[in-house]
Design an enzyme around this catalytic site. Structure first.
Site, mmCIF file in Angstrom:
data_model
loop_
_atom_site.group_PDB
_atom_site.id
_atom_site.type_symbol
_atom_site.label_atom_id
_atom_site.label_comp_id
_atom_site.label_asym_id
_atom_site.label_seq_id
_atom_site.Cartn_x
_atom_site.Cartn_y
_atom_site.Cartn_z
ATOM 1 N N SER A 1 -0.566 -13.326 7.355
ATOM 2 C CA SER A 1 0.814 -12.980 6.828
ATOM 3 C C SER A 1 1.182 -11.734 7.130
ATOM 4 O O SER A 1 1.052 -11.169 8.066
ATOM 5 C CB SER A 1 0.619 -13.273 5.371
ATOM 6 O OG SER A 1 1.713 -13.182 4.584
ATOM 7 N N THR A 2 1.198 -10.599 5.972
ATOM 8 C CA THR A 2 1.701 -9.262 6.248
ATOM 9 C C THR A 2 0.690 -8.572 7.199
ATOM 10 O O THR A 2 -0.546 -8.464 6.867
ATOM 11 C CB THR A 2 1.779 -8.308 4.885
ATOM 12 O OG1 THR A 2 2.535 -9.258 3.777
ATOM 13 C CG2 THR A 2 2.106 -7.254 5.014
ATOM 14 N N HIS B 1 3.449 -16.393 8.420
ATOM 15 C CA HIS B 1 4.254 -16.280 7.529
ATOM 16 C C HIS B 1 5.498 -15.676 7.955
ATOM 17 O O HIS B 1 5.617 -14.144 8.437
ATOM 18 C CB HIS B 1 4.167 -15.663 6.156
ATOM 19 C CG HIS B 1 3.017 -16.584 5.473
ATOM 20 N ND1 HIS B 1 2.179 -15.771 4.661
ATOM 21 C CD2 HIS B 1 2.594 -17.751 5.421
ATOM 22 C CE1 HIS B 1 1.201 -16.710 4.127
ATOM 23 N NE2 HIS B 1 1.599 -18.046 4.847
ATOM 24 N N MET C 1 -1.118 -10.701 2.187
ATOM 25 C CA MET C 1 -1.098 -10.640 0.693
ATOM 26 C C MET C 1 -1.244 -11.787 0.045
ATOM 27 O O MET C 1 -0.843 -13.118 0.586
ATOM 28 C CB MET C 1 0.013 -10.081 0.153
ATOM 29 C CG MET C 1 0.278 -10.013 -1.386
ATOM 30 S SD MET C 1 -0.963 -8.743 -2.102
ATOM 31 C CE MET C 1 -0.406 -7.280 -1.693
ATOM 32 N N ASP D 1 -2.917 -17.584 0.366
ATOM 33 C CA ASP D 1 -3.028 -18.514 1.327
ATOM 34 C C ASP D 1 -3.813 -18.775 2.409
ATOM 35 O O ASP D 1 -4.029 -17.819 3.104
ATOM 36 C CB ASP D 1 -1.519 -18.527 1.840
ATOM 37 C CG ASP D 1 -0.886 -19.692 2.629
ATOM 38 O OD1 ASP D 1 -1.552 -20.999 2.350
ATOM 39 O OD2 ASP D 1 -0.264 -19.571 3.435
#
Length: 341
Positions: free
Chosen positions: A159-160, A185, A279, A282
């Site tokens: 993700s991030t 993401h 973050m 997930d």
């Protein structure tokens, strides 16, 4: 009372600046401390304002946002959230050191949703680690050979900070890597551009997944935004992906948990799960399912993560076999594949 996040807004558009400033000002946890209309204006103001996070457009007159970040971040590692229309320059900005990006409203996405997403990303960026950029170039790697790649499927979730961390892994892998499925993401429109970018830089073929795509050696499939991606048995005897609408899982669509869980449930050959910077949680539960089914699992370490969230939760759950930096994950993976050929 919690300290407010001091935000500085850089955008040449009067309309965009007003939307961002007015929208963020509604949140009690944010204080917009100033704005700039171009890169030169921003340079002069940043010296005095010292914000916690900066939002920055990519396309601006004079010095564009990308060149601005390339100059700014090596000397002043300020967390930056890029605010941009659908533009390949976003990935160059992330490579330059921006933490994350938000797509500007385009008539489909509402302004309210845009501001809500931007606020959440600013909150994450405020505590994120700004990583210094490294040259975008392929790294020499050695072919694995048929025996090491015949019956393995690799799942990778991020993700991030993940666009660049995943690139650090992928550019070190050989052309004949076992079939991979990647969940990153990302808003709609960007997953195809991201896959194309990886395809240009890396040795294996990389493309955005389509429903029914077969998984095979030398191919990495990037899950399309806004669809849930699963690995299932193929009528042809191997494995394929399904990319279908569905509810958000762990807050995301596509969800790393959904992809990892499908591998745990459906894949009978050797599997590897890799969870990277991001973050939240997930992917942590899905990776645990994979490990409980015998998968080899790798978690990105804290020192190399932009946000040590998803890998941290996975590690604490006992889902991670080994931790490694994003620069070393490829060598850990290749060593495992060769040892278990």
């Amino acid at each position: 009372m919690d300290k407010k996040i001091r935000v500085f807004v850089v955008d040449d558009s009067n309309v965009a600046r007003k939307v961002i400033i007015d929208g963020l000002s509604r949140f009690h946890g944010v204080e917009v401390v100033g704005y700039a209309i171009n890169a030169l204006d921003a340079k002069n103001k940043l010296k005095h304002l010292k914000p916690d996070v900066m939002t920055c457009d990519v396309q601006m007159p004079g010095m564009n946002g990308l060149d601005f970040l390339r100059q700014l971040l090596p000397e002043n590692p300020l967390p930056v959230v890029v605010v941009s229309a659908l533009n390949i320059g976003v990935f160059d900005a992330l490579h330059a050191g921006a933490v994350d990006f938000v797509r500007k409203p385009d008539g489909v996405q509402s302004t309210e949703k845009f501001i809500g997403t931007l606020y959440q990303k600013i909150r994450i960026a405020a505590s994120a680690k700004v990583r210094c950029p490294s040259p975008v170039q392929a790294v020499p790697s050695v072919a694995l050979g048929e025996s090491a790649t015949g019956r393995t499927i690799i799942g990778l979730g991020a993700s991030t900070g993940g666009t660049e961390a995943t690139l650090e892994v992928m550019k070190r892998l050989p052309e004949d890597i076992p079939g991979m499925v990647i969940v990153q993401h990302m808003p709609p429109g960007f997953t195809q551009m991201y896959a194309e970018r990886l395809n240009r830089i890396c040795k294996m073929e990389v493309r955005e997944a389509k429903d029914g795509d077969e998984i095979h050696r030398g191919l990495a499939l990037v899950a399309p935004a806004d669809l849930q991606c699963r690995v299932v048995r193929s009528p042809l005897g191997g494995y394929r992906v399904t990319c279908t609408p569905g509810e958000r899982v762990s807050g995301h669509r596509p969800s790393v948990d959904v992809m990892f869980s499908s591998i745990a449930a459906n894949v009978k050959c050797q599997t590897v799960g890799i969870i990277m910077t991001g973050m939240g949680r997930d992917g942590a539960s899905g990776l645990l399912e994979m490990r409980q089914k015998g998968a080899y699992t790798i978690g990105q370490d804290k020192e190399s993560c932009v946000v040590y969230g998803m890998p941290c939760v996975a590690y604490e759950l006992g889902a991670v076999t080994i931790q490694a930096s994003c620069e070393n994950i490829a060598s850990v993976l290749l060593r495992h594949l060769k040892m278990n050929a």
